[in-house]
Design an enzyme around this catalytic site. Structure first.
Site, PDB file in Angstrom:
ATOM      1  N   CYS A  52       3.821   1.350   5.528  1.00  0.00           N
ATOM      2  CA  CYS A  52       2.407   1.629   5.787  1.00  0.00           C
ATOM      3  C   CYS A  52       2.067   1.874   7.257  1.00  0.00           C
ATOM      4  CB  CYS A  52       1.537   0.470   5.310  1.00  0.00           C
ATOM      5  SG  CYS A  52       2.239  -0.553   4.033  1.00  0.00           S
ATOM      6  N   ARG A  66      14.199  -5.826   2.669  1.00  0.00           N
ATOM      7  CA  ARG A  66      13.461  -7.036   2.305  1.00  0.00           C
ATOM      8  C   ARG A  66      14.444  -8.141   1.985  1.00  0.00           C
ATOM      9  NH1 ARG A  66       8.831  -4.604  -1.761  1.00  0.00           N
ATOM     10  NH2 ARG A  66       7.987  -3.118  -0.264  1.00  0.00           N
ATOM     11  N   GLN A 100      12.027   3.665  -1.001  1.00  0.00           N
ATOM     12  CA  GLN A 100      10.890   3.833  -1.912  1.00  0.00           C
ATOM     13  C   GLN A 100      10.354   5.252  -1.807  1.00  0.00           C
ATOM     14  OE1 GLN A 100       8.339   0.839  -0.031  1.00  0.00           O
ATOM     15  NE2 GLN A 100       8.209  -0.119  -2.035  1.00  0.00           N
ATOM     16  N   ASP A 105       7.420   6.348  -1.306  1.00  0.00           N
ATOM     17  CA  ASP A 105       6.187   5.687  -0.900  1.00  0.00           C
ATOM     18  C   ASP A 105       5.174   6.697  -0.364  1.00  0.00           C
ATOM     19  OD1 ASP A 105       4.533   3.597  -0.449  1.00  0.00           O
ATOM     20  OD2 ASP A 105       5.588   2.814   1.310  1.00  0.00           O
ATOM     21  N   HIS A 156       0.933   6.891   1.191  1.00  0.00           N
ATOM     22  CA  HIS A 156      -0.354   6.269   1.498  1.00  0.00           C
ATOM     23  C   HIS A 156      -1.413   7.351   1.471  1.00  0.00           C
ATOM     24  CE1 HIS A 156       2.584   3.378   2.945  1.00  0.00           C
ATOM     25  NE2 HIS A 156       1.693   2.489   2.523  1.00  0.00           N
ATOM     26  N   LYS A 161      -3.537  -4.345  -7.560  1.00  0.00           N
ATOM     27  CA  LYS A 161      -2.666  -3.210  -7.863  1.00  0.00           C
ATOM     28  C   LYS A 161      -2.552  -2.951  -9.350  1.00  0.00           C
ATOM     29  CE  LYS A 161       1.411  -6.147  -7.864  1.00  0.00           C
ATOM     30  NZ  LYS A 161       2.818  -6.306  -7.627  1.00  0.00           N
ATOM     31  N   HIS A 169      -1.900   2.457  -1.402  1.00  0.00           N
ATOM     32  CA  HIS A 169      -0.438   2.431  -1.281  1.00  0.00           C
ATOM     33  C   HIS A 169       0.072   2.720  -2.690  1.00  0.00           C
ATOM     34  CE1 HIS A 169      -0.697  -0.504   2.245  1.00  0.00           C
ATOM     35  NE2 HIS A 169      -1.856  -0.676   1.649  1.00  0.00           N
TER      36      HIS A 169
HETATM   37 ZN   LIG Z   1       2.010   0.571   2.025  1.00  0.00          ZN
END
Ligand SMILES: [Zn+2]
Ligand SMILES: [Zn+2]
Length: 637
Positions: A336, A365, A383, A385, A387, A466, A512
């Site tokens: 992010c 992680r 990911q 990912d 935003h 989420k 996200h």
């Molecule tokens: Zn994020």
């Protein structure tokens, strides 16, 4: 004793002249059908033994063996039977707890050595004897001190500890035959009701999940209402073993892990990496098509920035830190922050929104070593990912857009899926009002699209609620993949703004979201879903050229060259081996097309394709075969 009424689920009412009366008797008086399938009873909504005595007005509801509640009672009762069998077979063993779990049960034991798979048949045999003896499960109550003395006498330290921790005045015990266990119940009326069970595996488990406490030996089993259901389950279990991605990943040359490198860190071999590349390519295409822009942030960001985002406060234990020039840095667990800095790199107008930043983001992680498993739980992963930063008015539309994206992609992989909404967890940032607003926005997007969903209280991310998408694979197992998270907090912390029509600064909202989630995990799921036999569009190798004799090698080389030039992922086996052996090996590698090159193919200048299924296609030219593959890719078959 005064008379009282017993109700059956608001239907029938029976006047009892004088109590008490056992629940089972009461059900008989109330003319409940199939009474032999009833194994427990809900008394005013609480599940209890059939032998429970009733002495006042209550509402009863029978619990049938094959109901969800009934199965749970069956499975838990079977764990008592297993504990009794283990105690009879292994003197000196101590018992701890034995709950029901999905499809079965387990029981944790403390014995002089860990139990082994080869102990299981013997234990099963003993259990069958106990079942055959049809011993009643008898409930009794006593004062805690008495129970402690009883279990201490038997050397059952774990039971003593449990009772002491409970701190109740009285506890209930259940006894079948020679075996007494501390338990709340309820249980089956007797062991004879157990018709179908199997012990499946052994594992180590710390007492109370605490690594500072003794390691116990856990035996798992499954139990069902009837043999047919057990057989079906065992078949699925076999099938899951056959499809195990760790084994297949090795056999197919996809990936491996090395103790020397470290746990939860994947090394991609050529075929696995090719599969990854195909997925990444697919993702980039799908994102660009939907108005996303590709970006990339660094792996390391100053710890100060992680403090500002709240990650340090709320997510630190999952992060890794390092130091450069006496400055602390955090390795990114999420993507992010850089995306927000990109947004903030210039002043944005409402006309610029929404911004959709997409990154194939590599993150690290910390996961406990005990939960790491193949590709499904790892410490380093990528990911898909993104935003989305938008105005509050655009939020609904953007969430709907993401849900439509999920639907398209799941359709391409032919996965069914379910949606769940997770609400505010204990450890979280942001105002109640923002959480309320974000949660409502997510639910509204699903309601408007008539998408059914479940609610997971307190399971949201620390910065917002989420939607989780759980896909269902070929064995009907559920896997978490896509998530959509709504965030009002990070835009605040990073002072994101846009200039609205009124010429004033306004705060945008951030979503996200991931679609496939961690690529590693998704590939693990895909391997098991397809059992390694990937459709042509995903297969790392789409065709292999197999020569019959050395005479055919020149034509084989030409075929291979033209396939590669046409962009088909092809390889060849020109070894001087029997064709049947080459075919068998290609089949083990689950390659969708084998091109047999014999004299006919060499002379006439074409190929004879054989499919993974064993089916042979007619002789065709190289161009015809290329067109066939192209069509399969186009249709994502
Ligand atoms: Zn994020
Ligand atoms: Zn019990």
């Amino acid at each position: 004793m005064k008379s009282f009424k017993i109700h059956l689920k608001d239907q029938l009412t029976k006047e009892v002249e004088a109590g008490p009366i056992a629940a089972q008797e009461a059900l008989r008086h109330l003319h409940v059908g199939n009474l032999h399938r009833v194994i427990a009873v809900n008394i005013d909504g609480e599940s209890r033994d059939l032998s429970t005595l009733i002495d006042s007005e209550v509402a009863l509801e029978p619990i049938f063996l094959d109901s969800e509640e009934g199965l749970e009672i069956l499975r838990h009762s079977t764990s008592h039977v297993m504990a009794m069998a283990v105690k009879e077979l292994f003197p000196g063993v101590k018992v701890s707890i034995g709950p029901a779990i999905e499809n079965g049960f387990y029981y944790d034991f403390d014995y002089e050595r860990p139990f082994r798979e080869d102990d299981l048949p013997k234990i099963e045999e003993k259990m069958k004897e106990i079942v055959k003896a049809d011993l009643p499960f008898e409930r009794s109550e006593m004062r805690s001190e008495e129970a402690i003395a009883l279990f201490r006498d038997e050397g059952e330290d774990y039971k003593v500890e449990i009772i002491e921790d409970l701190g109740e005045e009285r506890v209930s015990l259940y006894k079948q035959g020679s075996f007494t266990d501390l338990c709340r119940g309820p249980h089956l009326p007797s062991t004879g009701k157990i018709k179908a069970f199997r012990l499946t595996k052994v594992a180590g488990a710390y007492w109370r999940g605490d690594e500072h406490r003794p390691m116990l030996s856990r035996i798992y089993g499954v139990a069902f209402a009837e043999q047919k259901a057990l057989k079906k389950y065992l078949h699925k279990l076999e099938e899951a073993k056959r499809r195990d991605h760790v084994r297949l990943g090795k056999e197919l040359g996809f990936f491996s892990t090395y103790e020397d490198i470290g746990a939860g860190l994947i090394v991609w071999h050529p075929k696995g990496y090719m599969l990854r590349h195909i997925l990444e390519d697919f993702e980039i295409h799908e994102h660009l098509k939907r108005g996303y822009e590709m970006v990339k942030g660094p792996q390391l960001l100053k710890t100060e920035l992680w403090k500002r985002s709240g990650h340090f406060e709320n997510y630190r234990e999952n992060m890794y830190f390092t130091e450069i020039d006496e400055q602390s840095y955090g390795i990114k667990p999420m993507n992010c922050l850089a995306h927000m800095l990109i947004y903030n790199s210039k002043i944005r107008s409402y006309r610029d929104l929404p911004k959709r930043y997409f990154e194939l983001g590599l993150v690290h992680r910390h996961e406990r070593s005990g939960v790491l498993h193949g590709l499904l739980r790892v410490r380093e992963f990528t990911q898909d990912d993104a935003h989305i930063i938008c105005t509050p008015e655009q939020l609904d539309g953007e969430i709907k857009g993401v849900l439509a994206f999920v639907k398209d992609v799941m359709g391409i992989f032919r996965f069914n899926y379910e949606l769940e909404v997770s609400t505010r967890p204990e450890k979280s940032i942001g105002s109640d009002e923002d959480w309320e607003r974000a949660t409502t926005a997510l639910m509204k997007a699903m309601d408007d699209n008539d998408l059914p969903y479940q609610i997971n209280e307190g399971d949201g991310a620390f910065y917002g609620p989420k939607i989780d998408v759980k896909l269902q694979d070929a064995l009907e197992r559920k896997w978490q993949c896509a998530t959509v998270q709504c965030d009002f907090t990070l835009p605040e912390r990073f002072d994101l703004f846009y200039i609205d029509k009124d010429g004033q600064k306004h705060r945008p909202v951030m979503i996200h979201r991931v679609i496939l989630g961690a690529l590693e995990r998704f590939i693990g799921v895909l391997i098991e879903h397809y059992g390694g036999a990937f459709p042509t569009w995903l297969s790392p190798v789409q065709a292999t050229v197999l020569t019959v004799t050395d005479r055919n090698i020149p034509h084989g080389e030409n075929v291979l060259k033209s396939l590669l030039e046409a962009g088909i992922r092809a390889e060849a086996d020109f070894r001087n081996e029997k064709l049947s052996l080459k075919v068998r090996e290609a089949q083990i590698q689950k390659i969708p097309h084998m091109l047999i090159i014999g004299d006919k193919e060499s002379d006439k200048g074409g190929v004879t394709p054989r499919l993974r299924s064993g089916k042979n296609l007619p002789f065709m030219t190289g161009d015809e075969f290329t067109a066939l593959i192209d069509e399969e890719i186009k249709q994502r078959r």
